[in-house]
Design a protein around this motif. Structure first.
Motif, PDB file in Angstrom:
ATOM      1  N   THR A   5      14.047  -1.353  -8.144  1.00  0.00           N
ATOM      2  CA  THR A   5      12.874  -2.143  -8.547  1.00  0.00           C
ATOM      3  C   THR A   5      12.345  -2.919  -7.349  1.00  0.00           C
ATOM      4  O   THR A   5      13.122  -3.527  -6.609  1.00  0.00           O
ATOM      5  CB  THR A   5      13.264  -3.126  -9.678  1.00  0.00           C
ATOM      6  OG1 THR A   5      13.805  -2.372 -10.762  1.00  0.00           O
ATOM      7  CG2 THR A   5      12.051  -3.905 -10.157  1.00  0.00           C
ATOM      8  N   VAL A   6      11.033  -2.868  -7.187  1.00  0.00           N
ATOM      9  CA  VAL A   6      10.399  -3.605  -6.088  1.00  0.00           C
ATOM     10  C   VAL A   6      10.163  -5.038  -6.542  1.00  0.00           C
ATOM     11  O   VAL A   6       9.472  -5.263  -7.548  1.00  0.00           O
ATOM     12  CB  VAL A   6       9.048  -2.949  -5.702  1.00  0.00           C
ATOM     13  CG1 VAL A   6       8.393  -3.719  -4.568  1.00  0.00           C
ATOM     14  CG2 VAL A   6       9.244  -1.488  -5.321  1.00  0.00           C
ATOM     15  N   PRO A   7      10.712  -6.035  -5.820  1.00  0.00           N
ATOM     16  CA  PRO A   7      10.464  -7.433  -6.210  1.00  0.00           C
ATOM     17  C   PRO A   7       8.965  -7.744  -6.134  1.00  0.00           C
ATOM     18  O   PRO A   7       8.263  -7.209  -5.272  1.00  0.00           O
ATOM     19  CB  PRO A   7      11.227  -8.242  -5.140  1.00  0.00           C
ATOM     20  CG  PRO A   7      12.173  -7.282  -4.512  1.00  0.00           C
ATOM     21  CD  PRO A   7      11.568  -5.925  -4.638  1.00  0.00           C
ATOM     22  N   LEU A  23      -0.181   1.469  -7.527  1.00  0.00           N
ATOM     23  CA  LEU A  23       0.239   2.138  -6.288  1.00  0.00           C
ATOM     24  C   LEU A  23      -0.831   3.076  -5.757  1.00  0.00           C
ATOM     25  O   LEU A  23      -0.938   3.309  -4.570  1.00  0.00           O
ATOM     26  CB  LEU A  23       1.523   2.941  -6.547  1.00  0.00           C
ATOM     27  CG  LEU A  23       2.828   2.136  -6.521  1.00  0.00           C
ATOM     28  CD1 LEU A  23       3.987   3.020  -6.913  1.00  0.00           C
ATOM     29  CD2 LEU A  23       3.072   1.537  -5.142  1.00  0.00           C
ATOM     30  N   GLU A  24      -1.660   3.614  -6.687  1.00  0.00           N
ATOM     31  CA  GLU A  24      -2.665   4.587  -6.239  1.00  0.00           C
ATOM     32  C   GLU A  24      -3.979   3.930  -5.795  1.00  0.00           C
ATOM     33  O   GLU A  24      -4.926   4.617  -5.450  1.00  0.00           O
ATOM     34  CB  GLU A  24      -2.936   5.637  -7.326  1.00  0.00           C
ATOM     35  CG  GLU A  24      -3.554   5.112  -8.594  1.00  0.00           C
ATOM     36  CD  GLU A  24      -2.522   4.616  -9.598  1.00  0.00           C
ATOM     37  OE1 GLU A  24      -2.909   4.406 -10.764  1.00  0.00           O
ATOM     38  OE2 GLU A  24      -1.347   4.421  -9.221  1.00  0.00           O
ATOM     39  N   SER A  25      -4.048   2.608  -5.807  1.00  0.00           N
ATOM     40  CA  SER A  25      -5.269   1.912  -5.381  1.00  0.00           C
ATOM     41  C   SER A  25      -5.131   1.480  -3.929  1.00  0.00           C
ATOM     42  O   SER A  25      -4.486   0.481  -3.633  1.00  0.00           O
ATOM     43  CB  SER A  25      -5.524   0.675  -6.243  1.00  0.00           C
ATOM     44  OG  SER A  25      -5.827   1.061  -7.555  1.00  0.00           O
ATOM     45  N   ILE A  26      -5.733   2.261  -3.027  1.00  0.00           N
ATOM     46  CA  ILE A  26      -5.667   1.960  -1.602  1.00  0.00           C
ATOM     47  C   ILE A  26      -7.089   1.921  -1.055  1.00  0.00           C
ATOM     48  O   ILE A  26      -7.910   2.783  -1.379  1.00  0.00           O
ATOM     49  CB  ILE A  26      -4.830   3.026  -0.848  1.00  0.00           C
ATOM     50  CG1 ILE A  26      -3.401   3.018  -1.387  1.00  0.00           C
ATOM     51  CG2 ILE A  26      -4.846   2.793   0.650  1.00  0.00           C
ATOM     52  CD1 ILE A  26      -2.545   4.132  -0.861  1.00  0.00           C
ATOM     53  N   ILE A  69       7.617  -2.364 -10.754  1.00  0.00           N
ATOM     54  CA  ILE A  69       7.439  -1.082 -10.060  1.00  0.00           C
ATOM     55  C   ILE A  69       8.821  -0.562  -9.671  1.00  0.00           C
ATOM     56  O   ILE A  69       9.594  -1.254  -9.003  1.00  0.00           O
ATOM     57  CB  ILE A  69       6.565  -1.260  -8.797  1.00  0.00           C
ATOM     58  CG1 ILE A  69       5.149  -1.669  -9.207  1.00  0.00           C
ATOM     59  CG2 ILE A  69       6.531   0.002  -7.952  1.00  0.00           C
ATOM     60  CD1 ILE A  69       4.248  -2.025  -8.037  1.00  0.00           C
ATOM     61  N   ARG A  70       9.130   0.653 -10.128  1.00  0.00           N
ATOM     62  CA  ARG A  70      10.420   1.267  -9.803  1.00  0.00           C
ATOM     63  C   ARG A  70      10.168   2.484  -8.928  1.00  0.00           C
ATOM     64  O   ARG A  70       9.333   3.327  -9.233  1.00  0.00           O
ATOM     65  CB  ARG A  70      11.156   1.664 -11.083  1.00  0.00           C
ATOM     66  CG  ARG A  70      11.476   0.468 -11.966  1.00  0.00           C
ATOM     67  CD  ARG A  70      12.133   0.851 -13.281  1.00  0.00           C
ATOM     68  NE  ARG A  70      13.547   1.209 -13.113  1.00  0.00           N
ATOM     69  CZ  ARG A  70      14.044   2.395 -13.385  1.00  0.00           C
ATOM     70  NH1 ARG A  70      13.259   3.365 -13.819  1.00  0.00           N
ATOM     71  NH2 ARG A  70      15.325   2.639 -13.234  1.00  0.00           N
ATOM     72  N   LEU A  71      10.885   2.556  -7.843  1.00  0.00           N
ATOM     73  CA  LEU A  71      10.737   3.670  -6.905  1.00  0.00           C
ATOM     74  C   LEU A  71      12.055   4.439  -6.799  1.00  0.00           C
ATOM     75  O   LEU A  71      13.135   3.875  -6.940  1.00  0.00           O
ATOM     76  CB  LEU A  71      10.330   3.164  -5.512  1.00  0.00           C
ATOM     77  CG  LEU A  71       8.994   2.417  -5.422  1.00  0.00           C
ATOM     78  CD1 LEU A  71       8.786   1.904  -4.011  1.00  0.00           C
ATOM     79  CD2 LEU A  71       7.843   3.321  -5.831  1.00  0.00           C
ATOM     80  N   LYS A  72      11.916   5.738  -6.513  1.00  0.00           N
ATOM     81  CA  LYS A  72      13.095   6.591  -6.385  1.00  0.00           C
ATOM     82  C   LYS A  72      13.751   6.367  -5.026  1.00  0.00           C
ATOM     83  O   LYS A  72      13.072   6.278  -4.006  1.00  0.00           O
ATOM     84  CB  LYS A  72      12.685   8.058  -6.531  1.00  0.00           C
ATOM     85  CG  LYS A  72      13.856   8.995  -6.719  1.00  0.00           C
ATOM     86  CD  LYS A  72      13.388  10.395  -7.065  1.00  0.00           C
ATOM     87  CE  LYS A  72      14.579  11.274  -7.341  1.00  0.00           C
ATOM     88  NZ  LYS A  72      14.188  12.645  -7.693  1.00  0.00           N
ATOM     89  N   SER A  91       6.872  -8.877 -17.982  1.00  0.00           N
ATOM     90  CA  SER A  91       7.244  -8.695 -16.583  1.00  0.00           C
ATOM     91  C   SER A  91       8.003  -7.387 -16.402  1.00  0.00           C
ATOM     92  O   SER A  91       7.881  -6.726 -15.382  1.00  0.00           O
ATOM     93  CB  SER A  91       8.078  -9.870 -16.084  1.00  0.00           C
ATOM     94  OG  SER A  91       9.248  -9.997 -16.866  1.00  0.00           O
ATOM     95  N   GLU A  92       8.796  -6.979 -17.432  1.00  0.00           N
ATOM     96  CA  GLU A  92       9.500  -5.689 -17.353  1.00  0.00           C
ATOM     97  C   GLU A  92       8.512  -4.548 -17.221  1.00  0.00           C
ATOM     98  O   GLU A  92       8.676  -3.661 -16.409  1.00  0.00           O
ATOM     99  CB  GLU A  92      10.333  -5.470 -18.630  1.00  0.00           C
ATOM    100  CG  GLU A  92      11.651  -6.225 -18.664  1.00  0.00           C
ATOM    101  CD  GLU A  92      12.644  -5.700 -17.659  1.00  0.00           C
ATOM    102  OE1 GLU A  92      12.721  -4.466 -17.488  1.00  0.00           O
ATOM    103  OE2 GLU A  92      13.320  -6.500 -17.008  1.00  0.00           O
TER     104      GLU A  92
END
Length: 360
Positions: free
Chosen positions: A23-25, A110-113, A11-14, A6-7
């Protein structure tokens, strides 16, 4: 072991407002967007300016949709500006003759849109390649009227499509024609701001673009509309240039040599000095379409005015007497239905003619 997994998936965002990351839940990862896993990809149907397009099934509703994957090849800092423009524009647009953006869905990365669009069974390029008999004039009028209605709506909303061509015109099995692929579209303001002239696929590119203008108006869409009308009538592309120089020469051969007299400001266009234009004093449209009525030729000539300020608008096109004379436009519901060539086609197989049509 479970904790380590899970770690790694976190996803960690600035942070924007302060230093560091957050960290995004897991439950917030997709934001309000649905997951692309809720769609079953059936087959690849094409490739737009900025992404691959699939035919897919929404597993929640069973609806067949077009799923367009946003290209992120060279992006390091989020969504490409071209895709943001397309999403922003399409979310504003609601018209029967403009393809509908239903929602945006995301993959696990994140890059899959993906853009979920209304599905149309045909694109006109595939149809023109595969039709056993060409469209009748009544059917051509039906198609062109629908494209003009969509264009009028776009232009009234200060949007230039900038890549009109037959492969970007889709048709449903009920005969409804929709303009698609807004990857190069721009909202514009008055006064106009400069824009790059390297837009519109070569065969449909207006002469002012070929000659380097930085001022783009809705008239560049109208030139492309003239090329589309002529292509549907002639059953082949009207101006299939192999280079920009060749394209300019084909235009001059067809319409005559432009001059300051008929196109004020022509001699001041940035690239005029780079071309040695042949001296050709005649307009040859009538020779190209000897069977076309006077009203049809008038409309083509209006769409092919050299001076963008004098060129037909979408409203002018809709008001043309060409659509009021026999053969009258057929109703969309009476348009013939065709086999779904795009769904049978192998993923990478496209005919040479179509691949040429689609090249910018």
């Amino acid at each position: 072991m479970g904790d380590t997994e899970s770690e790694s998936e976190q996803i960690r965002l600035k942070c924007i407002r302060k230093d560091g990351f957050f960290t995004v839940p897991p439950e917030h990862r997709l934001g309000r967007c649905r997951s692309v896993k809720e769609f079953e990809k059936l087959n690849r149907i094409g490739e737009g300016t900025y992404g691959i397009v699939y035919r897919a099934r929404d597993t929640l509703t069973d609806e067949i949709v077009a799923l367009k994957k946003v290209r992120m090849d060279k992006e390091k800092d989020g969504v490409p500006i071209s895709s943001l423009r397309e999403i922003t524009l399409l979310l504003r647009l609601r018209h029967p003759n403009i393809v509908e953006l239903k929602e945006v869905v995301v993959g696990t990365h994140l890059e899959s849109i993906f853009l979920v669009m209304g599905y149309c069974e045909q694109d006109l390029a595939s149809l023109l390649e595969n039709m056993p008999t060409p469209f009748s004039e009544a059917q051509v009028k039906c198609i062109v009227l629908q494209v003009l209605r969509g264009l009028q709506y776009l232009h009234q909303n200060f949007i230039i499509h900038r890549d009109l061509k037959v492969s970007n015109l889709l048709m449903t099995d009920k005969g409804c024609v929709k303009t698609a692929d807004f990857g190069l579209a721009r909202a514009y303001s008055i006064p106009m701001k400069p824009m790059t002239p390297k837009v519109v696929t070569l065969w449909y590119r207006a002469p002012e673009l070929l000659l380097g203008t930085s001022t783009q108006t809705t008239s560049i869409d109208m030139w492309a509309m003239g090329c589309i009308l002529a292509e549907l009538l002639a059953h082949k592309p009207l101006l299939p240039g192999t280079s920009e120089i060749h394209q300019v020469d084909l235009i001059v051969q067809l319409l005559g040599t432009p001059s300051e007299n008929i196109w004020p400001g022509f001699s001041r266009l940035p690239l005029v000095g780079q071309y040695s234009l042949r001296k050709q004093p005649y307009n040859n449209l009538k020779h190209k379409f000897p069977w076309l009525s006077e009203a049809g030729l008038r409309l083509l000539n209006f769409l092919f005015m050299y001076d963008p300020k004098k060129r037909a608008t979408a409203r002018d096109g809709l008001d043309s007497s060409y659509f009021k004379e026999k053969p009258l436009p057929c109703e969309p519901e009476l348009m013939p239905t065709f086999p779904h060539h795009r769904n049978k086609r192998a993923i990478l197989a496209t005919s040479e003619g179509q691949s040429k049509r689609c090249k910018p």
